[in-house]
Design a protein around this motif. Structure first.
Motif, PDB file in Angstrom:
ATOM      1  N   ALA A  95       3.545  35.463 -28.248  1.00 44.02           N
ATOM      2  CA  ALA A  95       4.091  36.791 -28.553  1.00 44.02           C
ATOM      3  C   ALA A  95       4.759  36.722 -29.914  1.00 44.02           C
ATOM      4  CB  ALA A  95       5.095  37.215 -27.484  1.00 44.02           C
ATOM      5  N   SER A  96       4.549  37.772 -30.720  1.00 41.66           N
ATOM      6  CA  SER A  96       4.990  37.715 -32.109  1.00 41.66           C
ATOM      7  C   SER A  96       5.643  39.003 -32.586  1.00 41.66           C
ATOM      8  CB  SER A  96       3.780  37.401 -32.999  1.00 41.66           C
ATOM      9  OG  SER A  96       4.093  37.491 -34.354  1.00 41.66           O
ATOM     10  N   THR A 100       1.908  41.816 -31.771  1.00 42.64           N
ATOM     11  CA  THR A 100       0.788  41.383 -30.943  1.00 42.64           C
ATOM     12  C   THR A 100       1.195  40.252 -30.007  1.00 42.64           C
ATOM     13  OG1 THR A 100      -0.051  39.656 -32.424  1.00 42.64           O
ATOM     14  CG2 THR A 100      -0.890  41.900 -32.782  1.00 42.64           C
ATOM     15  N   ALA A 101       0.431  40.158 -28.941  1.00 40.19           N
ATOM     16  CA  ALA A 101       0.415  38.963 -28.095  1.00 40.19           C
ATOM     17  C   ALA A 101      -1.016  38.465 -28.185  1.00 40.19           C
ATOM     18  CB  ALA A 101       0.793  39.300 -26.665  1.00 40.19           C
ATOM     19  N   LYS A 102      -1.195  37.160 -28.142  1.00 43.37           N
ATOM     20  CA  LYS A 102      -2.538  36.602 -28.271  1.00 43.37           C
ATOM     21  C   LYS A 102      -2.798  35.602 -27.149  1.00 43.37           C
ATOM     22  CE  LYS A 102      -2.748  37.211 -33.299  1.00 43.37           C
ATOM     23  NZ  LYS A 102      -3.832  38.155 -33.426  1.00 43.37           N
ATOM     24  N   LYS A 110      -9.708  28.444 -29.611  1.00 45.52           N
ATOM     25  CA  LYS A 110     -10.265  29.750 -29.979  1.00 45.52           C
ATOM     26  C   LYS A 110      -9.374  30.900 -29.500  1.00 45.52           C
ATOM     27  CE  LYS A 110     -14.313  32.636 -29.221  1.00 45.52           C
ATOM     28  NZ  LYS A 110     -15.526  32.830 -28.434  1.00 45.52           N
ATOM     29  N   LEU A 111      -9.225  31.908 -30.370  1.00 46.25           N
ATOM     30  CA  LEU A 111      -8.524  33.138 -30.001  1.00 46.25           C
ATOM     31  C   LEU A 111      -9.443  33.960 -29.105  1.00 46.25           C
ATOM     32  CD1 LEU A 111      -6.195  35.191 -30.297  1.00 46.25           C
ATOM     33  CD2 LEU A 111      -7.345  36.028 -32.355  1.00 46.25           C
ATOM     34  N   LEU A 112      -8.972  34.294 -27.894  1.00 44.38           N
ATOM     35  CA  LEU A 112      -9.795  35.032 -26.933  1.00 44.38           C
ATOM     36  C   LEU A 112      -9.529  36.533 -26.983  1.00 44.38           C
ATOM     37  CD1 LEU A 112      -9.455  32.561 -23.928  1.00 44.38           C
ATOM     38  CD2 LEU A 112     -11.283  32.677 -25.645  1.00 44.38           C
ATOM     39  N   HIS A 113      -8.251  36.919 -27.063  1.00 45.97           N
ATOM     40  CA  HIS A 113      -7.893  38.347 -27.109  1.00 45.97           C
ATOM     41  C   HIS A 113      -6.616  38.537 -27.915  1.00 45.97           C
ATOM     42  CE1 HIS A 113     -10.794  39.572 -24.080  1.00 45.97           C
ATOM     43  NE2 HIS A 113     -10.345  38.631 -23.266  1.00 45.97           N
ATOM     44  N   THR A 114      -6.535  39.681 -28.595  1.00 45.19           N
ATOM     45  CA  THR A 114      -5.303  40.120 -29.243  1.00 45.19           C
ATOM     46  C   THR A 114      -4.855  41.390 -28.551  1.00 45.19           C
ATOM     47  OG1 THR A 114      -5.913  39.152 -31.374  1.00 45.19           O
ATOM     48  CG2 THR A 114      -4.270  40.907 -31.405  1.00 45.19           C
ATOM     49  N   LEU A 115      -3.649  41.376 -28.029  1.00 43.84           N
ATOM     50  CA  LEU A 115      -3.074  42.522 -27.319  1.00 43.84           C
ATOM     51  C   LEU A 115      -2.113  43.222 -28.271  1.00 43.84           C
ATOM     52  CD1 LEU A 115      -2.194  40.543 -24.060  1.00 43.84           C
ATOM     53  CD2 LEU A 115      -4.390  41.565 -24.685  1.00 43.84           C
ATOM     54  N   GLU A 116      -2.445  44.434 -28.679  1.00 41.67           N
ATOM     55  CA  GLU A 116      -1.663  45.138 -29.686  1.00 41.67           C
ATOM     56  C   GLU A 116      -0.626  46.044 -29.049  1.00 41.67           C
ATOM     57  OE1 GLU A 116      -4.147  46.966 -32.628  1.00 41.67           O
ATOM     58  OE2 GLU A 116      -5.302  45.132 -32.918  1.00 41.67           O
ATOM     59  N   LYS A 122       8.423  40.861 -27.795  1.00 42.57           N
ATOM     60  CA  LYS A 122       9.512  39.898 -27.624  1.00 42.57           C
ATOM     61  C   LYS A 122       9.161  38.798 -26.621  1.00 42.57           C
ATOM     62  CE  LYS A 122      13.373  40.671 -28.840  1.00 42.57           C
ATOM     63  NZ  LYS A 122      14.606  41.147 -29.308  1.00 42.57           N
ATOM     64  N   SER A 123       8.415  39.150 -25.584  1.00 43.07           N
ATOM     65  CA  SER A 123       8.043  38.139 -24.598  1.00 43.07           C
ATOM     66  C   SER A 123       6.686  38.475 -23.993  1.00 43.07           C
ATOM     67  CB  SER A 123       9.098  38.023 -23.493  1.00 43.07           C
ATOM     68  OG  SER A 123       9.052  39.142 -22.637  1.00 43.07           O
ATOM     69  N   ALA A 124       6.015  37.434 -23.519  1.00 40.20           N
ATOM     70  CA  ALA A 124       4.725  37.591 -22.851  1.00 40.20           C
ATOM     71  C   ALA A 124       4.611  36.480 -21.812  1.00 40.20           C
ATOM     72  CB  ALA A 124       3.581  37.508 -23.855  1.00 40.20           C
TER      73      ALA A 124
END
Length: 188
Positions: A95-96, A100-102, A110-116, A122-124
């Protein structure tokens, strides 16, 4: 009346001695690799790996026993404040502040998904069964599908800004979210 007091002191001494003897057997490993603060680190479920989140916009994966760097996950454009492993240890969730959360593969990097999100995530956290993710941001608390990266539900916190932390209960039935208004929400 003095016997319980002396017994407590003896017990405290024994526990302290036990902790010291264990600590003497532990080797301190301080890996070098991040360029900025590391606000969060987490062990993998099998305790063989450690993932670290950093303000240098990256997440690093380390061998927990040797401290050797195994992989650097790059893709965030602002600092990363949260990192967690799925219960099977196959995925890492970050989480950033970049909104985004990734979701990343531990095995391949490998990056699988980016959650916008609408704002700083703040947290995931993964659900206990690994099928869902909950994120918390100034935009609210959202539940996502791990496989597709799609939004399953936006939780209503009323007038509260549930933005500090969100997590699933141990059985996965509830989501607990904390807020800056000195409150929390509990959703089922």
């Amino acid at each position: 009346m003095k016997k319980p007091f002396y017994f407590s002191l003896l017990l405290l001494f024994c526990l302290s001695f036990f902790q010291v003897s264990i600590a003497q057997e532990i080797e301190l490993v301080i890996p070098q690799g991040h360029d900025e603060t590391v606000p969060m680190a987490q062990f993998s479920p099998d305790n063989n790996l450690i993932a670290t989140a950093s303000w240098d916009n990256s997440v690093k994966l380390w061998n927990a026993k040797t401290g050797r760097l195994l992989h650097t996950f790059k893709g965030h454009t602002d600092w990363v404040g949260s990192v967690s492993f799925s219960s099977d240890g196959e995925l890492i969730l970050t989480a950033s502040k970049d909104k985004t959360a990734k979701i990343w593969s531990v095995k391949t990097g490998k990056l699988l998904h980016t959650l916008e999100s609408e704002s700083w995530v703040k947290s995931a956290q993964f659900s206990p069964d690994g099928s869902k993710i909950v994120t918390s941001s100034y935009g609210g608390t959202i539940i996502w599908d791990v496989k597709t990266g799609e939004i399953l539900q936006k939780l209503d916190a009323g007038s509260l800004r549930a933005n500090e932390l969100a997590q699933f209960s141990h059985n996965g039935e509830y989501v607990l979210a904390t807020a800056t208004e000195k409150n929390y929400t509990l959703n089922k």
